[in-house]
Scaffold this motif. Structure first.
Motif, PDB file in Angstrom:
ATOM      1  N   ARG A   1     -14.876 -18.231   3.501  1.00 25.56           N
ATOM      2  CA  ARG A   1     -13.731 -17.452   3.974  1.00 25.56           C
ATOM      3  C   ARG A   1     -13.397 -16.371   2.965  1.00 25.56           C
ATOM      4  NH1 ARG A   1      -9.367 -20.875   3.701  1.00 25.56           N
ATOM      5  NH2 ARG A   1      -8.660 -19.727   1.895  1.00 25.56           N
ATOM      6  N   PHE A   2     -13.159 -15.172   3.457  1.00 21.17           N
ATOM      7  CA  PHE A   2     -12.731 -14.043   2.641  1.00 21.17           C
ATOM      8  C   PHE A   2     -11.276 -13.742   2.998  1.00 21.17           C
ATOM      9  CE2 PHE A   2     -16.630 -12.503   0.648  1.00 21.17           C
ATOM     10  CZ  PHE A   2     -17.563 -13.283   1.312  1.00 21.17           C
TER      11      PHE A   2
ATOM     12  N   MET B   1      -5.911 -18.102   3.445  1.00 23.18           N
ATOM     13  CA  MET B   1      -5.659 -18.813   4.709  1.00 23.18           C
ATOM     14  C   MET B   1      -4.392 -18.298   5.384  1.00 23.18           C
ATOM     15  SD  MET B   1      -7.122 -21.246   6.352  1.00 23.18           S
ATOM     16  CE  MET B   1      -6.757 -22.309   7.730  1.00 23.18           C
ATOM     17  N   ASP B   2      -3.348 -18.009   4.594  1.00 18.49           N
ATOM     18  CA  ASP B   2      -2.052 -17.636   5.164  1.00 18.49           C
ATOM     19  C   ASP B   2      -1.909 -16.130   5.322  1.00 18.49           C
ATOM     20  OD1 ASP B   2      -1.825 -17.653   2.189  1.00 18.49           O
ATOM     21  OD2 ASP B   2       0.157 -16.863   2.630  1.00 18.49           O
TER      22      ASP B   2
ATOM     23  N   VAL C   1      -0.273  -1.713  -1.514  1.00 18.25           N
ATOM     24  CA  VAL C   1      -0.617  -2.651  -2.603  1.00 18.25           C
ATOM     25  C   VAL C   1      -1.581  -3.708  -2.052  1.00 18.25           C
ATOM     26  CG1 VAL C   1       1.591  -2.313  -3.796  1.00 18.25           C
ATOM     27  CG2 VAL C   1       1.358  -4.213  -2.173  1.00 18.25           C
ATOM     28  N   SER C   2      -2.388  -4.263  -2.935  1.00 18.55           N
ATOM     29  CA  SER C   2      -3.380  -5.274  -2.530  1.00 18.55           C
ATOM     30  C   SER C   2      -2.753  -6.649  -2.491  1.00 18.55           C
ATOM     31  CB  SER C   2      -4.525  -5.356  -3.533  1.00 18.55           C
ATOM     32  OG  SER C   2      -5.030  -4.101  -3.818  1.00 18.55           O
TER      33      SER C   2
ATOM     34  N   LEU D   1      -7.910  -9.614  -2.812  1.00 18.23           N
ATOM     35  CA  LEU D   1      -9.120  -8.889  -3.215  1.00 18.23           C
ATOM     36  C   LEU D   1     -10.188  -9.947  -3.437  1.00 18.23           C
ATOM     37  CD1 LEU D   1      -7.776  -6.397  -5.937  1.00 18.23           C
ATOM     38  CD2 LEU D   1      -8.667  -5.774  -3.681  1.00 18.23           C
ATOM     39  N   VAL D   2     -11.255  -9.866  -2.665  1.00 19.21           N
ATOM     40  CA  VAL D   2     -12.295 -10.885  -2.773  1.00 19.21           C
ATOM     41  C   VAL D   2     -13.643 -10.197  -2.918  1.00 19.21           C
ATOM     42  CG1 VAL D   2     -13.301 -12.969  -1.760  1.00 19.21           C
ATOM     43  CG2 VAL D   2     -10.953 -12.329  -1.169  1.00 19.21           C
ATOM     44  N   GLN D   3     -14.455 -10.712  -3.824  1.00 20.64           N
ATOM     45  CA  GLN D   3     -15.800 -10.179  -3.989  1.00 20.64           C
ATOM     46  C   GLN D   3     -16.756 -11.351  -4.119  1.00 20.64           C
ATOM     47  OE1 GLN D   3     -17.076  -8.137  -7.744  1.00 20.64           O
ATOM     48  NE2 GLN D   3     -17.337  -6.409  -6.349  1.00 20.64           N
ATOM     49  N   GLN D   4     -17.836 -11.332  -3.366  1.00 18.76           N
ATOM     50  CA  GLN D   4     -18.769 -12.453  -3.421  1.00 18.76           C
ATOM     51  C   GLN D   4     -20.175 -11.943  -3.142  1.00 18.76           C
ATOM     52  OE1 GLN D   4     -17.615 -16.001  -3.394  1.00 18.76           O
ATOM     53  NE2 GLN D   4     -19.742 -16.601  -3.715  1.00 18.76           N
TER      54      GLN D   4
ATOM     55  N   PHE E   1      -7.775 -29.312   4.639  1.00 17.85           N
ATOM     56  CA  PHE E   1      -6.622 -28.566   5.127  1.00 17.85           C
ATOM     57  C   PHE E   1      -5.606 -29.507   5.771  1.00 17.85           C
ATOM     58  CE2 PHE E   1      -4.210 -26.260   8.280  1.00 17.85           C
ATOM     59  CZ  PHE E   1      -3.735 -25.221   7.516  1.00 17.85           C
TER      60      PHE E   1
ATOM     61  N   TYR F   1      -1.695 -22.301  10.792  1.00 17.20           N
ATOM     62  CA  TYR F   1      -2.998 -21.773  10.376  1.00 17.20           C
ATOM     63  C   TYR F   1      -4.149 -22.538  11.032  1.00 17.20           C
ATOM     64  CZ  TYR F   1      -0.014 -19.007   7.667  1.00 17.20           C
ATOM     65  OH  TYR F   1       0.985 -18.132   7.341  1.00 17.20           O
TER      66      TYR F   1
ATOM     67  N   HIS G   1       3.197 -13.901   7.972  1.00 19.70           N
ATOM     68  CA  HIS G   1       4.052 -15.089   8.103  1.00 19.70           C
ATOM     69  C   HIS G   1       5.176 -14.780   9.089  1.00 19.70           C
ATOM     70  CE1 HIS G   1       3.012 -16.068   3.634  1.00 19.70           C
ATOM     71  NE2 HIS G   1       1.967 -16.107   4.415  1.00 19.70           N
TER      72      HIS G   1
ATOM     73  N   TYR H   1       3.705 -20.134  -0.543  1.00 19.19           N
ATOM     74  CA  TYR H   1       2.275 -20.216  -0.237  1.00 19.19           C
ATOM     75  C   TYR H   1       1.462 -19.901  -1.491  1.00 19.19           C
ATOM     76  CZ  TYR H   1       4.159 -19.278   4.430  1.00 19.19           C
ATOM     77  OH  TYR H   1       4.889 -19.298   5.583  1.00 19.19           O
ATOM     78  N   GLN H   2       0.287 -20.508  -1.564  1.00 16.54           N
ATOM     79  CA  GLN H   2      -0.637 -20.185  -2.654  1.00 16.54           C
ATOM     80  C   GLN H   2       0.072 -20.310  -4.002  1.00 16.54           C
ATOM     81  OE1 GLN H   2      -3.191 -16.634  -2.069  1.00 16.54           O
ATOM     82  NE2 GLN H   2      -2.000 -16.327  -0.202  1.00 16.54           N
TER      83      GLN H   2
ATOM     84  N   ASP I   1      -5.978 -23.457  -2.321  1.00 17.39           N
ATOM     85  CA  ASP I   1      -6.568 -22.735  -1.199  1.00 17.39           C
ATOM     86  C   ASP I   1      -5.711 -22.822   0.061  1.00 17.39           C
ATOM     87  OD1 ASP I   1      -8.685 -21.163  -0.055  1.00 17.39           O
ATOM     88  OD2 ASP I   1      -9.005 -22.891   1.240  1.00 17.39           O
TER      89      ASP I   1
ATOM     90  N   SER J   1       2.828 -15.735  -2.532  1.00 20.89           N
ATOM     91  CA  SER J   1       3.637 -15.213  -1.439  1.00 20.89           C
ATOM     92  C   SER J   1       4.710 -16.238  -1.094  1.00 20.89           C
ATOM     93  CB  SER J   1       2.719 -14.978  -0.234  1.00 20.89           C
ATOM     94  OG  SER J   1       3.439 -14.430   0.844  1.00 20.89           O
TER      95      SER J   1
ATOM     96  N   ILE K   1       5.297 -10.725  -1.258  1.00 23.08           N
ATOM     97  CA  ILE K   1       3.962 -11.008  -1.825  1.00 23.08           C
ATOM     98  C   ILE K   1       3.896 -10.497  -3.257  1.00 23.08           C
ATOM     99  CG2 ILE K   1       2.829 -10.822   0.443  1.00 23.08           C
ATOM    100  CD1 ILE K   1       1.476  -8.232  -1.096  1.00 23.08           C
TER     101      ILE K   1
ATOM    102  N   PRO L   1       1.541  -8.528  -5.477  1.00 30.06           N
ATOM    103  CA  PRO L   1       0.324  -7.706  -5.413  1.00 30.06           C
ATOM    104  C   PRO L   1      -0.671  -8.132  -6.497  1.00 30.06           C
ATOM    105  CG  PRO L   1       2.286  -6.332  -5.287  1.00 30.06           C
ATOM    106  CD  PRO L   1       2.742  -7.708  -5.681  1.00 30.06           C
ATOM    107  N   THR L   2      -1.942  -7.982  -6.179  1.00 29.42           N
ATOM    108  CA  THR L   2      -2.969  -8.386  -7.146  1.00 29.42           C
ATOM    109  C   THR L   2      -3.928  -7.242  -7.424  1.00 29.42           C
ATOM    110  OG1 THR L   2      -4.713  -9.983  -7.627  1.00 29.42           O
ATOM    111  CG2 THR L   2      -4.497  -9.316  -5.342  1.00 29.42           C
TER     112      THR L   2
ATOM    113  N   THR M   1     -11.109 -12.149  -6.596  1.00 32.60           N
ATOM    114  CA  THR M   1     -11.436 -13.574  -6.655  1.00 32.60           C
ATOM    115  C   THR M   1     -12.698 -13.794  -5.838  1.00 32.60           C
ATOM    116  OG1 THR M   1     -10.078 -14.000  -4.710  1.00 32.60           O
ATOM    117  CG2 THR M   1      -9.017 -14.261  -6.857  1.00 32.60           C
ATOM    118  N   GLN M   2     -13.219 -15.004  -5.898  1.00 34.13           N
ATOM    119  CA  GLN M   2     -14.401 -15.312  -5.098  1.00 34.13           C
ATOM    120  C   GLN M   2     -13.991 -15.810  -3.718  1.00 34.13           C
ATOM    121  OE1 GLN M   2     -17.078 -17.768  -7.660  1.00 34.13           O
ATOM    122  NE2 GLN M   2     -18.251 -15.876  -7.461  1.00 34.13           N
ATOM    123  N   ALA M   3     -14.930 -15.782  -2.799  1.00 38.33           N
ATOM    124  CA  ALA M   3     -14.675 -16.328  -1.465  1.00 38.33           C
ATOM    125  C   ALA M   3     -14.488 -17.838  -1.560  1.00 38.33           C
ATOM    126  CB  ALA M   3     -15.840 -15.991  -0.541  1.00 38.33           C
ATOM    127  N   THR M   4     -13.846 -18.406  -0.575  1.00 43.33           N
ATOM    128  CA  THR M   4     -13.712 -19.857  -0.466  1.00 43.33           C
ATOM    129  C   THR M   4     -14.923 -20.368   0.295  1.00 43.33           C
ATOM    130  OG1 THR M   4     -11.328 -19.659  -0.380  1.00 43.33           O
ATOM    131  CG2 THR M   4     -12.264 -21.709   0.453  1.00 43.33           C
TER     132      THR M   4
END
Lengths: 320, 320
Positions: A130-131, A134-135, A278-279, A282-285, B2, B104, B137, B162-163, B227, B254, B299, B301-302, B306-309
């Motif tokens: 998943r990229f 979840m929420d 704003v982000s 951000l996901v990179q894989q 989940f 979700y 949300h 969340y998160q 996650d 968030s 939220i 901002p980032t 990050t990597q994918a799940t």
């Protein structure tokens, strides 16, 4: 009325030495493949390298060595994959990628991503991820786990725009809007000059366009209604470079970018994403099939209170 | 794995001159009402003004003139409303409010909000609305449409986080964690000194607490797994004032605020929401039942990728 614009997408590369998708596969085959997922072909265009079918629910593009199908609404796209495998054999598949965006009417879907993965892995071993959170906006990707390695110049760009501005929503839901009005509104001539276009205006609103030039393609699907607006773009043309034009037209409250093999993702987005956004994610894989995947979700912060969305309460309301 | 932490909630005020919920209604009644929605009572506490039941899926609070039930997971809370009406009659109800957060894993739910509204309006005419964007949300609210007017001091505060940060998630998913560890971690003594507490640590993780003092209540439900972490707070104590302590512990990426009858919402949030957070949705609506409802989603901002799940792909994976 709510319409589930969120797409499912399959890309299948074939062993081109065994099978030419342009020469060996009939249009009747594609028509049946599309019917299997509960969509139908509305029209098509073609050039020497690509056929593009406009569907009742999104699009199908066919090149000699691969095809790409996107479907929205309540389609069951894995049915189409099963049809392909039944008819042409799983051994014709060199590599399969399945992608699915999160839905907002998930309870109305015929399957969830987990169901789809279970069915796909009956034929094809693969990996699932998943990229995005979840929420929040996210995309699931399943890809075949074999020795395929993507070429570094095999790039794909996707934009998902949500909550377009009132002006854009009002314009795109106008009664009696012609395809040409929408082409102009979306600035297609500026975005992709000299592409061959095939488009359709849905009733009471909604718009789809396929565009091709040589091996290049762009497809746009517009769900314009206020409160649940959603516009998706997918192309092998660099959409990050075109983002300023697109955002200026749509002014969405939020949008996502999903790119395959764009190694300059951060540099390009630093340049093209307006500072107002704003982000959130951000996901990179790097996938084991060689694709570098970047996903980013941007939002436009607000200081303004709005009112709640009020629904009609009666037995026939499909918005709830 | 989940877990759907998103709650459904019903608040029913009764004609107290006809019915005392504390004196005229047995614990066996509440036990059955809870069973009807597919939950069960784990334990309870009480004082002269309030009974609080901790449930396998969230909480039930009973005062003399109203009750409040929150349930998460795959419960069907409208079943409990139907049981109440069957047993005590619709005429005992002075006012009903039903609220439901977006889920979700919506495809796994026994109903959607629209289904719930259809069933509720068989007994009770009402109004339905959504707070927050469809693609973000949001909370749905259905409320009875009658001549009831809420008292201006009838205030409710809800936080949905969340998160949560890795440290908080790691701490709250530790093996063998005792209730007291979690009370300390959440700083309950600082948040609500002198409240009577009833809590439960779920296996392999998860935590619920009910807290009461006089007519005051607070309930917290913790789904801590990285996650898909989600922590909800609901209280008639002013949680906006307590927000800095809560955010300092959880550091969520968030969070949402939903308040009934907090007329100083903007002033209080300007003071309590750290500047790092930005607003994605801000909604304010005066309901015809007299409640002023504010909903805000924030939220963080980032700038960090990050990597994918990545999911295990097998037939038994319930995360997909």
């Amino acid at each position: 009325m709510f319409f589930e614009g969120s797409e499912k997408k399959v890309e299948i590369l074939v062993h081109n030495e065994k099978l030419s998708l342009l020469n060996d596969v009939s249009d009747a085959f594609w028509a049946e493949l599309v019917i299997r997922c509960n969509a139908k072909i509305l029209s098509s265009i073609r050039n020497a390298e690509c056929k593009a079918f406009l569907l009742s629910e999104s699009s199908l593009f066919v090149w000699d060595n691969y095809f790409l199908i996107l479907t929205c609404g309540e389609t069951n796209l894995v049915n189409s994959v099963e049809y392909f495998i039944e008819q042409l054999g799983v051994d014709t598949i060199k590599h399969l990628t399945y992608q699915r965006k999160n839905e907002y009417y998930a309870h109305a879907q015929p399957s969830c991503f987990g169901d789809d993965v279970k069915r796909l892995t009956k034929y094809i071993p693969g990996k699932a991820m998943r990229f995005g959170a979840m929420d929040s906006h996210h995309n699931f990707i399943f890809h075949q786990d074999n020795d395929f390695k993507a070429a570094t110049d095999d790039k794909t760009y996707e934009i998902f725009a949500y909550q377009i501005c009132h002006d854009a929503s009002n314009h795109l839901t106008r009664h009696g809007l012609a395809a040409n009005d929408i082409r102009e509104f979306l600035k297609l001539e500026q975005l992709i000059p000299d592409f061959q276009l095939d488009d359709f205006v849905f009733q009471p609103y909604g718009y789809s366009v396929n565009a091709i030039r040589g091996r290049q393609y762009l497809t746009i699907h517009v769900t314009p209604q206020a409160d649940s607006s959603y516009i998706s773009f997918e192309s092998n043309v660099n959409l990050i470079d075109l983002l300023p034009i697109i955002l200026d037209v749509l002014k969405p409250s939020s949008f996502d970018l999903l790119c395959y093999n764009e190694t300059q993702f951060q540099t390009l987005t630093d340049k093209s994403v307006p500072q107002d956004y704003v982000s959130q994610s951000l996901v990179q894989q790097k996938l084991t099939n060689g694709f570098l995947v970047n996903f980013a979700n941007y939002i436009l912060p607000t200081q303004q209170f709005t009112q709640a969305t009020v629904f009609e309460v009666d037995g026939e309301n499909h918005e709830l």
